[in-house]
Each structure stands twice: as C-alpha cells, then as structure tokens.
Design an enzyme around this catalytic site. Structure first.
Site, PDB file in Angstrom:
ATOM      1  CG  ASP A 264      -0.261  -0.168   2.529  1.00 43.72           C
ATOM      2  OD1 ASP A 264       0.754  -0.892   2.596  1.00 43.72           O
ATOM      3  OD2 ASP A 264      -0.730   0.427   3.529  1.00 43.72           O
TER       4      ASP A 264
ATOM      5  CD  GLU B 254       3.120  -0.978   7.833  1.00 41.20           C
ATOM      6  OE1 GLU B 254       3.161  -1.073   9.077  1.00 41.20           O
ATOM      7  OE2 GLU B 254       3.222   0.105   7.249  1.00 41.20           O
ATOM      8  CD  GLU B 255       2.444   3.166   5.820  1.00 42.22           C
ATOM      9  OE1 GLU B 255       2.260   3.595   6.979  1.00 42.22           O
ATOM     10  OE2 GLU B 255       3.557   3.147   5.271  1.00 42.22           O
TER      11      GLU B 255
ATOM     12  NE  ARG C  39      17.317  -3.426  19.067  1.00 39.54           N
ATOM     13  CZ  ARG C  39      18.281  -2.742  19.678  1.00 39.54           C
ATOM     14  NH1 ARG C  39      19.092  -1.992  18.983  1.00 39.54           N
ATOM     15  NH2 ARG C  39      18.398  -2.775  20.986  1.00 39.54           N
TER      16      ARG C  39
ATOM     17  CG  HIS D  28       5.355   7.758   6.598  1.00 39.92           C
ATOM     18  ND1 HIS D  28       4.254   7.495   7.387  1.00 39.92           N
ATOM     19  CD2 HIS D  28       5.756   6.542   6.147  1.00 39.92           C
ATOM     20  CE1 HIS D  28       4.011   6.193   7.422  1.00 39.92           C
ATOM     21  NE2 HIS D  28       4.925   5.589   6.669  1.00 39.92           N
TER      22      HIS D  28
HETATM   23 ZN   LIG Z   1       5.073   3.593   6.548  1.00 41.90          ZN
HETATM   24 ZN   LIG Z   2       6.478   0.865   5.555  1.00 44.22          ZN
END
Ligand SMILES: [Zn+2]
Ligand SMILES: [Zn+2]
Length: 399
Positions: free
Chosen positions: A84, A142-143, A183, A369
């Site tokens: 997305d 996902e957002e 990580r 973003h």
């Molecule tokens: Zn994002």
């Molecule tokens: Zn992302």
C-alpha cells in the site's frame, strides 16, 4: 548457489526496477490495492506460479515448491512484502512520479513488492536446487489499522502450509545503499492511540468556584500519566507516551465544558502494554472523579511490538554477511515507530531487516512518509537477491 542468485539478481535487475517504477507511478491506498494485486498476480502467473488471490481482499499468497525432501519434514519459509501507499502528494520530479493526485509510495512498499517479485523469479528459476517451500506473502494495508497483516493471519496465511519463519524487509533511508541492518530481539514499538474527554462544567472564568474546570483537571491528568511511564514501567522496557492534541475550546474568560486530549502510547513488551493501558485508564478516570469531573478514556488498539526472533535473526545476519560482506552489515537501533509485520512476529519466528536505500551524493536522503522520499534503485537488485539467499539458507535449517 550464492553466485547463481547474484547472477540472476543482476540479470533481472532492470525488470525489477521497471516493476518498481510502474508501482511507484500507480500507487493505491491501504485496502484499495486492486490494480497492484492484479499486477502482482500477472507477474506471478507469468513465471508459472498459481497465486491465491483475494486473501484479506487485496492480498495474495503463492508457493514456490522446491525439491521434495523425501521425509515428511517439509520446511516452509514465508517472505512478506506490503503493497500500500500513503495519502501524500509526491514532490519528486522523477519520470516515475506518482500519477495519482495525493497518493504516493512514500514508505517504499513499491520497493518491497517489486523486490519480492524479483525474489520469486529467482527462486522459481532455482527451485530444483533447494528443498522445502517458499511462501510468498503480498500483503495489503500495512499503513492502516487494523493492519493488513492481522487480516491475512485471520484469513489463514500462516496455515496450509505453516511457515517455520517469516522474513520481511523494509527500505531504510538512513542506511546507505549497499548496506543491510539487523537487530535481534525487540525492534519496533506497539502503537496504541489514546482518546480522552474530560467533562466538567464550564462557565465564566471569574467564578471558578461555580464550575468544574476541565482545563485544569485535564492538565493534571496529562502530567500524572507521565508518572506511569517513569514510575511503573521497568526501566529496561522502552516506552513513549506523547500527547499531540489538547483541545480546550474556551476563551480568556470562558472555561469550556470539556477538554479533548489525544495521544499515542508505544512500548516493546505486550505485558507492560496491557498493564500500562490499564493503569492510565484508572489514573485518568480516578483523577477526574476525585476532582468532580468525568474522564472518558478510549484506546484504539494498534499493532503489537515487533520482536525479531534472536536465533533466526542471528542466522539471517550471518547469511547476509556471507552475501554482502561483513563491512556491509549494520546494527539497527530500537525504533519507536510501528509496523504491522509485528503481528507475524508475535506468532511465528520472524526477522524484519532493513535494506539501505540512502545515497547522499545523489541527494537521496528524505525520510519515509515525506513527499520527497525516494530510493537509490540499485537497492532493488540487492533486495531481491539477498532475500532469495536468506530464504534458501533458512530452508536448509533442520527444524
Ligand atoms: Zn510507513
Ligand atoms: Zn512501511
């Protein structure tokens, strides 16, 4: 095998870049990835795969079957890409600029999707050279809460067959292209939204004795809630409580009836998350009550925290070291942002690593973003090749 993967990644690099540019120019918002899904399905079919479409509405799942192991033990590794875009108007002047007003791939999900398509092509080509199954997961939204990952899981993406491990990669505009970040353990935060309304009794500011002042009470609550973070949290548990909205819509001499507060609570421990939220609600409601007001405390639950399975992540780090060279592996810091890959990480061994996409010399430095986000596209060959290699290495592990 590693060299074969590198050769294929180089061979397919131009196509992967073309796919990325197509997706970048045609972004779709969360839960609306219809054309993207169609594009992914076509690409998968073109290499001989049979994708299952419509998972969580716009998601897709496809299997690449390696050699049969002979034993009943058929190891499965899941590879996830999100698809997305964001409601941001692109400010880059590039040939592949978004053609959709106000919508932009500003988080690199075009990169993840095209890279995984490249990985699919490489692994499909090499399928008689590894044992086990690769499960490709192209995920929507996902957002946007509740997160496409949670819906894909509800739709059974982790069953039939169940992956022993899930791998996800994300672009990293703070990591130079050519480098990969890992990580182990906690990596990204849970994200819950807090909505508080403190209801008192408004009136003339000159007569506070006649009123129940929600402005003062809400101020007390804000300060007191930080005390939960500093006094009730175990110091080793990273946490953030931030309020970005405090609306008391009176004037100099008029106290309003109510105050609205909005904030975000983030942490990296699911037990503490529940405990913290419970304590905050109790504190806010109790303080308001003690001062004669009422506090309505609402939590809109976001994603859980993202934990990278330590052993799996160590394996992936060492496989990546072999593929990239030790000088190209970096350690990631904790990041208090959220990511819905966390849903997978709560239920299956998972590793979420970062693909360097920064190129300072070319001015490619904007964060995700932002309207000027872009990547150094040479990351795509690396992303597709490395994920293929990690998948093959992970299939070799005896469960
Ligand atoms: Zn994002
Ligand atoms: Zn992302």
């Amino acid at each position: 095998m590693k060299d074969q993967i590198k050769t294929l990644a180089r061979q397919y690099a131009a196509d992967i870049v073309a796919n990325r540019r197509h997706l970048h120019a045609n972004p779709e918002l969360s839960f609306n990835e219809y054309n993207t899904a169609r594009f992914v399905a076509e690409q998968l079919k073109a290499i001989g795969l049979t994708p299952q479409e419509g998972v969580a509405n716009t998601g897709l799942v496809a299997l690449i079957e390696g050699r049969k192991t002979g034993s009943s033990e058929n190891r499965v590794v899941g590879l996830r890409a999100d698809m997305d875009a964001l409601p941001i108007h692109e400010a880059n002047d590039v040939p592949y600029k978004s053609t959709v007003e106000g919508v932009m791939h500003a988080c690199g999900h075009d990169v993840h999707t095209s890279s995984l398509l490249g990985t699919a092509r490489i692994l499909q080509e090499l399928r008689d050279q590894f044992e086990g199954t690769v499960k490709l997961v192209f995920q929507p939204a996902e957002e946007k809460a509740p997160g496409g990952a949670s819906l894909m899981i509800k739709d059974g993406v982790l069953e039939n067959p169940s992956p022993a491990s899930m791998l996800g990669q994300h672009v990293a505009p703070n990591v130079p292209v050519g480098k990969i970040g890992f990580r182990e353990g906690m990596y990204m935060a849970s994200t819950d939204e807090l909505y508080l309304t403190v209801i008192g009794k408004g009136g003339h500011g000159a007569m506070p004795d006649q009123l129940i002042d929600p402005v003062l009470i809400a101020s007390h609550i804000i300060v007191a809630l930080q005390q939960i973070i500093s006094r009730n949290r175990k110091p080793a548990n990273p946490s953030v409580l931030s309020f970005g909205r405090f609306v008391a819509d009176g004037v100099t001499n008029v106290i309003p009836n109510e105050v609205k507060i909005e904030g975000t609570f983030r942490c990296m421990d699911e037990e503490w998350r529940e405990d913290g939220l419970r304590r905050m609600k109790k504190m806010a409601e109790g303080m308001a009550e003690a001062m004669g007001a009422v506090c309505e405390f609402t939590v809109v639950r976001g994603y859980p925290f993202l934990k990278n399975h330590p052993e799996l992540t160590r394996r992936m780090r060492s496989a990546a070291t072999e593929y990239m060279g030790p000088e190209n592996i970096v350690n990631l810091d904790l990041w208090m942002a959220g990511e819905d890959f966390a849903f997978y990480s709560q239920v299956v061994d998972s590793c979420f690593y970062r693909l360097g996409t920064r190129n300072e010399a070319r001015g490619i430095i904007s964060g995700v973003h932002t309207p000027t986000f872009d990547i150094d596209e040479s990351a795509l060959e690396i992303g597709a090749g490395l994920m293929s290699w990690l998948a093959v290495e992970e299939l070799r592990v005896k469960s």
